[in-house]
Motif scaffolding. Structure first.
Motif, PDB file in Angstrom:
ATOM      1  N   ILE A  78       0.852  -1.187   0.000  1.00 47.25           N
ATOM      2  CA  ILE A  78       0.000   0.000   0.000  1.00 47.25           C
ATOM      3  C   ILE A  78       0.889   1.239   0.000  1.00 47.25           C
ATOM      4  O   ILE A  78       1.806   1.347   0.819  1.00 47.25           O
ATOM      5  N   VAL A  79       0.634   2.143  -0.906  1.00 46.72           N
ATOM      6  CA  VAL A  79       1.366   3.413  -0.958  1.00 46.72           C
ATOM      7  C   VAL A  79       0.339   4.528  -1.141  1.00 46.72           C
ATOM      8  O   VAL A  79      -0.536   4.438  -2.007  1.00 46.72           O
ATOM      9  N   ASP A  80       0.438   5.568  -0.332  1.00 45.65           N
ATOM     10  CA  ASP A  80      -0.463   6.706  -0.473  1.00 45.65           C
ATOM     11  C   ASP A  80       0.335   7.989  -0.684  1.00 45.65           C
ATOM     12  O   ASP A  80       1.557   8.006  -0.585  1.00 45.65           O
ATOM     13  N   ALA A  81      -0.392   9.060  -0.992  1.00 46.42           N
ATOM     14  CA  ALA A  81       0.258  10.343  -1.271  1.00 46.42           C
ATOM     15  C   ALA A  81       1.038  10.856  -0.071  1.00 46.42           C
ATOM     16  O   ALA A  81       2.107  11.464  -0.224  1.00 46.42           O
ATOM     17  N   ALA A  82       0.534  10.612   1.124  1.00 48.17           N
ATOM     18  CA  ALA A  82       1.213  11.092   2.332  1.00 48.17           C
ATOM     19  C   ALA A  82       2.592  10.462   2.474  1.00 48.17           C
ATOM     20  O   ALA A  82       3.560  11.120   2.869  1.00 48.17           O
ATOM     21  N   THR A  83       2.695   9.167   2.150  1.00 50.49           N
ATOM     22  CA  THR A  83       3.981   8.470   2.239  1.00 50.49           C
ATOM     23  C   THR A  83       4.971   9.036   1.231  1.00 50.49           C
ATOM     24  O   THR A  83       6.148   9.249   1.545  1.00 50.49           O
ATOM     25  N   ILE A  84       4.488   9.275   0.016  1.00 51.65           N
ATOM     26  CA  ILE A  84       5.362   9.842  -1.019  1.00 51.65           C
ATOM     27  C   ILE A  84       5.810  11.243  -0.618  1.00 51.65           C
ATOM     28  O   ILE A  84       6.986  11.603  -0.747  1.00 51.65           O
ATOM     29  N   GLU A  85       4.880  12.045  -0.129  1.00 55.69           N
ATOM     30  CA  GLU A  85       5.197  13.408   0.277  1.00 55.69           C
ATOM     31  C   GLU A  85       6.256  13.409   1.381  1.00 55.69           C
ATOM     32  O   GLU A  85       7.227  14.179   1.337  1.00 55.69           O
ATOM     33  N   GLU A  86       6.094  12.549   2.359  1.00 57.99           N
ATOM     34  CA  GLU A  86       7.053  12.454   3.454  1.00 57.99           C
ATOM     35  C   GLU A  86       8.430  12.053   2.937  1.00 57.99           C
ATOM     36  O   GLU A  86       9.455  12.603   3.363  1.00 57.99           O
ATOM     37  N   THR A  87       8.457  11.119   1.994  1.00 56.58           N
ATOM     38  CA  THR A  87       9.723  10.673   1.408  1.00 56.58           C
ATOM     39  C   THR A  87      10.425  11.818   0.695  1.00 56.58           C
ATOM     40  O   THR A  87      11.639  12.021   0.844  1.00 56.58           O
ATOM     41  N   LEU A  88       9.674  12.605  -0.068  1.00 53.12           N
ATOM     42  CA  LEU A  88      10.250  13.735  -0.795  1.00 53.12           C
ATOM     43  C   LEU A  88      10.794  14.801   0.157  1.00 53.12           C
ATOM     44  O   LEU A  88      11.894  15.331  -0.047  1.00 53.12           O
ATOM     45  N   LEU A  89      10.024  15.111   1.193  1.00 52.20           N
ATOM     46  CA  LEU A  89      10.437  16.157   2.135  1.00 52.20           C
ATOM     47  C   LEU A  89      11.702  15.769   2.898  1.00 52.20           C
ATOM     48  O   LEU A  89      12.618  16.581   3.054  1.00 52.20           O
ATOM     49  N   TYR A  90      11.755  14.519   3.365  1.00 53.19           N
ATOM     50  CA  TYR A  90      12.941  14.068   4.093  1.00 53.19           C
ATOM     51  C   TYR A  90      14.159  14.025   3.188  1.00 53.19           C
ATOM     52  O   TYR A  90      15.285  14.335   3.608  1.00 53.19           O
ATOM     53  N   ALA A  91      13.958  13.636   1.926  1.00 59.71           N
ATOM     54  CA  ALA A  91      15.074  13.581   0.985  1.00 59.71           C
ATOM     55  C   ALA A  91      15.640  14.974   0.739  1.00 59.71           C
ATOM     56  O   ALA A  91      16.854  15.158   0.642  1.00 59.71           O
ATOM     57  N   MET A  92      14.764  15.977   0.649  1.00 61.66           N
ATOM     58  CA  MET A  92      15.229  17.346   0.443  1.00 61.66           C
ATOM     59  C   MET A  92      16.038  17.852   1.632  1.00 61.66           C
ATOM     60  O   MET A  92      17.043  18.556   1.468  1.00 61.66           O
ATOM     61  N   ILE A  93      15.612  17.468   2.812  1.00 57.39           N
ATOM     62  CA  ILE A  93      16.344  17.885   4.008  1.00 57.39           C
ATOM     63  C   ILE A  93      17.692  17.174   4.082  1.00 57.39           C
ATOM     64  O   ILE A  93      18.735  17.798   4.317  1.00 57.39           O
ATOM     65  N   ASP A  94      17.671  15.865   3.867  1.00 61.23           N
ATOM     66  CA  ASP A  94      18.895  15.075   3.996  1.00 61.23           C
ATOM     67  C   ASP A  94      19.917  15.379   2.911  1.00 61.23           C
ATOM     68  O   ASP A  94      21.123  15.443   3.176  1.00 61.23           O
ATOM     69  N   GLU A  95      19.445  15.541   1.665  1.00 66.68           N
ATOM     70  CA  GLU A  95      20.369  15.666   0.536  1.00 66.68           C
ATOM     71  C   GLU A  95      20.653  17.106   0.125  1.00 66.68           C
ATOM     72  O   GLU A  95      21.713  17.383  -0.443  1.00 66.68           O
ATOM     73  N   PHE A  96      19.717  18.031   0.384  1.00 66.79           N
ATOM     74  CA  PHE A  96      19.897  19.415  -0.064  1.00 66.79           C
ATOM     75  C   PHE A  96      19.814  20.434   1.074  1.00 66.79           C
ATOM     76  O   PHE A  96      19.848  21.636   0.822  1.00 66.79           O
ATOM     77  N   ASP A  97      19.689  19.938   2.312  1.00 64.86           N
ATOM     78  CA  ASP A  97      19.587  20.838   3.468  1.00 64.86           C
ATOM     79  C   ASP A  97      18.500  21.897   3.248  1.00 64.86           C
ATOM     80  O   ASP A  97      18.660  23.066   3.601  1.00 64.86           O
ATOM     81  N   THR A  98      17.386  21.476   2.666  1.00 63.18           N
ATOM     82  CA  THR A  98      16.300  22.392   2.338  1.00 63.18           C
ATOM     83  C   THR A  98      14.992  21.890   2.930  1.00 63.18           C
ATOM     84  O   THR A  98      14.589  20.748   2.685  1.00 63.18           O
ATOM     85  N   PRO A 107       0.826  18.127  -4.971  1.00 63.86           N
ATOM     86  CA  PRO A 107       0.460  17.732  -6.338  1.00 63.86           C
ATOM     87  C   PRO A 107       1.432  16.725  -6.944  1.00 63.86           C
ATOM     88  O   PRO A 107       1.045  15.918  -7.793  1.00 63.86           O
ATOM     89  N   ILE A 108       2.695  16.765  -6.525  1.00 65.42           N
ATOM     90  CA  ILE A 108       3.670  15.804  -7.039  1.00 65.42           C
ATOM     91  C   ILE A 108       3.312  14.401  -6.544  1.00 65.42           C
ATOM     92  O   ILE A 108       3.276  13.433  -7.323  1.00 65.42           O
ATOM     93  N   ALA A 109       3.026  14.288  -5.252  1.00 65.46           N
ATOM     94  CA  ALA A 109       2.700  12.993  -4.663  1.00 65.46           C
ATOM     95  C   ALA A 109       1.402  12.430  -5.240  1.00 65.46           C
ATOM     96  O   ALA A 109       1.323  11.244  -5.601  1.00 65.46           O
ATOM     97  N   VAL A 110       0.378  13.275  -5.319  1.00 68.71           N
ATOM     98  CA  VAL A 110      -0.909  12.839  -5.871  1.00 68.71           C
ATOM     99  C   VAL A 110      -0.746  12.472  -7.337  1.00 68.71           C
ATOM    100  O   VAL A 110      -1.326  11.481  -7.823  1.00 68.71           O
ATOM    101  N   GLY A 111       0.056  13.239  -8.055  1.00 68.48           N
ATOM    102  CA  GLY A 111       0.301  12.970  -9.470  1.00 68.48           C
ATOM    103  C   GLY A 111       0.952  11.616  -9.693  1.00 68.48           C
ATOM    104  O   GLY A 111       0.636  10.908 -10.661  1.00 68.48           O
ATOM    105  N   ILE A 112       1.868  11.234  -8.819  1.00 67.43           N
ATOM    106  CA  ILE A 112       2.534   9.933  -8.927  1.00 67.43           C
ATOM    107  C   ILE A 112       1.533   8.797  -8.713  1.00 67.43           C
ATOM    108  O   ILE A 112       1.551   7.787  -9.422  1.00 67.43           O
ATOM    109  N   ILE A 113       0.634   8.968  -7.746  1.00 62.32           N
ATOM    110  CA  ILE A 113      -0.413   7.962  -7.518  1.00 62.32           C
ATOM    111  C   ILE A 113      -1.318   7.857  -8.749  1.00 62.32           C
ATOM    112  O   ILE A 113      -1.676   6.752  -9.188  1.00 62.32           O
ATOM    113  N   ASP A 114      -1.678   9.003  -9.321  1.00 63.27           N
ATOM    114  CA  ASP A 114      -2.527   9.007 -10.512  1.00 63.27           C
ATOM    115  C   ASP A 114      -1.847   8.286 -11.679  1.00 63.27           C
ATOM    116  O   ASP A 114      -2.494   7.539 -12.430  1.00 63.27           O
ATOM    117  N   ILE A 115      -0.551   8.521 -11.838  1.00 63.15           N
ATOM    118  CA  ILE A 115       0.188   7.874 -12.925  1.00 63.15           C
ATOM    119  C   ILE A 115       0.205   6.357 -12.725  1.00 63.15           C
ATOM    120  O   ILE A 115       0.056   5.590 -13.680  1.00 63.15           O
TER     121      ILE A 115
END
Length: 204
Positions: A78-98, A107-115
């Motif tokens: 099971i994968v939902d938009a919240a999980t994708i969003e959390e993954t993206l946010l943590y990656a930005m902090i860890d890899e780009f200090d942002t 919209p990115i997370a929801v878009g991935i689910i739609d695709i």
């Protein structure tokens, strides 16, 4: 985007399946390219890469983010938009200090689910449209805004963006160029049909 649409953005594997990875190679390839195109579409990440906030390997880190999102579907039922969003946010902090707080991940997370749902029924129109727009953007030479950091009078040792940063940006742009019959060192890899699996990068 309504909260209802966000809450309904979820996919679940059939009972007999171990994960959400498509057994059909074409479906999986299209889905992975779709994820890559959505990640490349994320403006906050595009700016971070253009400004080399993740260091000289910023472009590779963007591809790594694509890979870890794809891995969610390869490892979970099971994968939902919240999980994708959390993954993206943590990656930005860890890899780009942002720390991204503008909800642009929604919209990115929801878009991935739609695709994913579209690829389930072998509808690849959205993926093809995203890819076409991405290629057009590359050919036009359009790039994200480079942010110049002015010297802080209270901290004169703080570095500002200089010509070296611009060189890094130019190098990054070069890495992102794609030819349909070539396999570049960065960016989505495509085959003779115009699509191929996203190659997973090692975390840097």
């Amino acid at each position: 985007m309504s909260s209802t649409a966000y809450d309904l953005a979820v996919v679940e594997a059939p009972t007999e399946a171990k994960n959400l990875q498509f057994e059909d190679e074409k479906q999986q390839a299209r889905f992975e390219l779709g994820v890559s195109m959505m990640v490349y579409k994320w403006e906050a990440l595009e700016v971070a890469v253009a400004n080399s906030w993740g260091g000289p390997s910023s472009a590779e880190k963007r591809d790594w983010i694509t890979a870890i999102v794809v891995d969610l579907f390869k490892s979970e039922k099971i994968v939902d938009a919240a999980t994708i969003e959390e993954t993206l946010l943590y990656a930005m902090i860890d890899e780009f200090d942002t720390n991204v707080e503008d909800e642009s991940t929604v919209p990115i997370a929801v878009g991935i689910i739609d695709i994913y749902k579209q690829c389930q029924v072998q509808d690849y129109s959205t993926v093809e449209q995203l890819y076409t727009k991405w290629v057009e953007k590359q050919n036009s030479g359009e790039s994200a805004k480079v942010i110049t950091i002015e010297e802080d009078p209270l901290n004169p040792d703080a570095s500002s963006c200089d010509e070296g940063d611009e060189e890094d940006e130019d190098e990054g742009e070069g890495e992102e160029d794609i030819e349909m019959n070539d396999q570049p060192s960065s960016g989505p890899v495509v085959d003779e049909d115009g699509f191929e699996l996203v190659q997973k990068k090692g975390r840097r």
